[in-house]
Design an enzyme around this catalytic site. Structure first.
Site, short mmCIF file in Angstrom:
data_model
loop_
_atom_site.label_atom_id
_atom_site.label_comp_id
_atom_site.label_asym_id
_atom_site.label_seq_id
_atom_site.Cartn_x
_atom_site.Cartn_y
_atom_site.Cartn_z
N ASP A 220 20.95 41.92 35.60
CA ASP A 220 22.00 41.96 36.62
C ASP A 220 22.64 40.58 36.71
O ASP A 220 21.94 39.57 36.90
CB ASP A 220 21.41 42.37 37.97
CG ASP A 220 22.50 42.53 39.02
OD1 ASP A 220 22.75 41.57 39.77
OD2 ASP A 220 23.10 43.62 39.08
N ASN A 228 35.03 38.29 40.43
CA ASN A 228 36.12 39.23 40.69
C ASN A 228 37.02 38.73 41.81
O ASN A 228 38.26 38.80 41.72
CB ASN A 228 35.57 40.61 41.04
CG ASN A 228 35.14 41.38 39.80
OD1 ASN A 228 35.68 41.17 38.71
ND2 ASN A 228 34.17 42.27 39.96
N HIS A 233 40.00 41.11 38.72
CA HIS A 233 39.17 42.10 38.00
C HIS A 233 39.32 41.98 36.49
O HIS A 233 38.39 42.33 35.75
CB HIS A 233 39.55 43.51 38.45
CG HIS A 233 39.12 43.80 39.87
ND1 HIS A 233 37.82 44.10 40.21
CD2 HIS A 233 39.82 43.82 41.04
CE1 HIS A 233 37.71 44.30 41.51
NE2 HIS A 233 38.93 44.15 42.05
N ASP A 237 36.22 41.89 33.98
CA ASP A 237 36.05 42.72 32.79
C ASP A 237 35.78 41.87 31.55
O ASP A 237 34.95 42.21 30.69
CB ASP A 237 37.28 43.59 32.56
CG ASP A 237 37.42 44.67 33.63
OD1 ASP A 237 36.43 44.93 34.35
OD2 ASP A 237 38.52 45.25 33.75
N GLU A 263 27.81 45.48 37.06
CA GLU A 263 27.44 44.29 36.30
C GLU A 263 25.98 44.35 35.85
O GLU A 263 25.38 43.34 35.48
CB GLU A 263 27.65 43.02 37.14
CG GLU A 263 26.75 42.88 38.35
CD GLU A 263 27.28 43.61 39.59
OE1 GLU A 263 26.80 43.33 40.69
OE2 GLU A 263 28.19 44.45 39.44
#
Length: 382
Positions: A220, A228, A233, A237, A263
């Site tokens: 994680d 973000n 965003h 990505d 994530e």
């Protein structure tokens, strides 16, 4: 002078017949001999015969009849004024011209003039031509049928290949995360039972192999929401895509890399040794924390991210490989991940071995804290 007609007797002559003339296509023809008959070439349009009875006493009283066997149905009568019949456009074949004559008293002579006539066919009129044409037609039809069947089979094969390719593509898409190109949960669900069964069988073999373990890693990214919120965003990505690239560098091609959600990532390392799990977790932690990830922003730049890692070696209890279900293993891995987060993030916590009875009692936190559960931990770097 006295005439006594009752004393007159009919003539007993038997005059023979001879060919006195021959015409082919309207021109006089002089064959060397007619003993073998008359042979007409394929392009002959007509022929005619002239015959005469050798009756010299009173030839005008002689009567004739003739026929061409194979063409005329019956005898055709004639007299001394017509002794040259002709025939034209005869079909190819074999004929016999016959003629008979009477003597001056009208008595038919037993002598028959007989001349064989052969009309040769054109090549396309030969007897074998229809058979050859029929055979050629059947061969052509058969060849066309084979060709047509081959074309249809090729077309069907191409369609099947296209359908198979599209099906495989759709299956691949349905089992792949569109952003990172890693596998998704659906893929893992279809494969996990088989992987665990293989590990169980390997553990039952004697002697036990050193690479019979399956290592389950849950990763994680730490504080991913901050990326973000700060960079957008698109930047988030990009970080996920580059993280997937780092995972491919650390793990083998035979390992299964899964985007678990958001994530989070899951890695299934088959044919491994549980004592190497901590080394792999540390390599991954270092690769993530030491590698700046570029950002697709107008100003460029990069960002460094860390990750919390939890891992479990399957089967947790080597003496009871079937005691742990996949759900139990996954809950234990999830507990190790949260333990790594609770320890300060940028680290890892893993379960190397655990008593099989623990899988049937308590929560994941209880399993992790149980005195018989052997864990390994790493704190933040430094």
């Amino acid at each position: 002078m006295r005439v006594a007609p009752e004393r007159f007797e009919p003539s007993s002559d038997q005059p023979p017949l001879v060919i006195s003339g021959l015409r082919v296509d309207g021109l006089t023809h002089h064959p060397a001999s007619l003993r073998q008959g008359l042979v007409l070439a394929p392009d002959t349009r007509s022929f005619g015969l002239e015959f005469a009875a050798l009756e010299f006493a009173d030839p005008q009283r002689v009567r004739y009849r003739y026929r061409l066997q194979g063409y005329d149905r019956d005898w055709l009568p004639s007299d001394a004024s017509f002794r040259s019949p002709s025939y034209s456009e005869l079909p190819p074949g074999q004929y016999v011209f016959e003629a008979q004559a009477t003597n001056r008293s009208g008595i038919w002579s037993p002598h028959t003039l007989s001349v064989p006539v052969v009309v040769q066919p054109m090549w396309w009129q030969a007897a074998w031509v229809p058979w050859a044409l029929g055979l050629m037609f059947l061969t052509t039809l058969w060849a066309w049928g084979r060709w047509r069947t081959a074309i249809l089979r090729q077309r069907q094969s191409r369609l099947e290949d296209i359908v198979a390719a599209r099906t495989a593509e759709l299956r691949q898409v349905s089992l792949t995360d569109p952003l990172t190109g890693l596998r998704n949960r659906r893929y893992l669900t279809q494969r996990i039972d088989e992987d665990l069964h293989i590990a169980q069988r390997l553990y039952l073999q004697k002697p036990r192999r050193d690479d019979a373990d399956v290592l389950v890693f849950l990763i994680d990214l730490d504080h991913f929401k901050t990326v973000n919120d700060r960079y957008g965003h698109a930047a988030g990505d990009a970080v996920l895509v580059q993280t997937a690239t780092l995972l491919r560098r650390v793990f083998r091609d035979s390992d299964t890399l899964v985007r678990w959600g958001g994530e989070e990532f899951l890695v299934l390392a088959r044919a491994s040794n549980r004592h190497r799990a901590a080394d792999l977790a540390e390599r991954l932690r270092e690769a993530l924390s030491d590698t700046p990830l570029s950002l697709p922003t107008p100003s460029g730049g990069s960002v460094s991210v860390t990750a919390s890692i939890g891992f479990v070696a399957y089967p947790p209890d080597p003496d009871q490989p079937a005691a742990w279900s996949w759900d139990a293993v996954l809950q234990l891995a999830d507990a190790t991940l949260y333990a790594a987060k609770a320890a300060g993030r940028n680290g890892w916590v893993g379960v190397v071995a655990s008593d099989g009875s623990i899988a049937q009692t308590g929560s994941a936190e209880t399993w992790l804290a149980h005195s018989q559960t052997r864990t390994e931990r790493s704190g933040p770097k430094g």
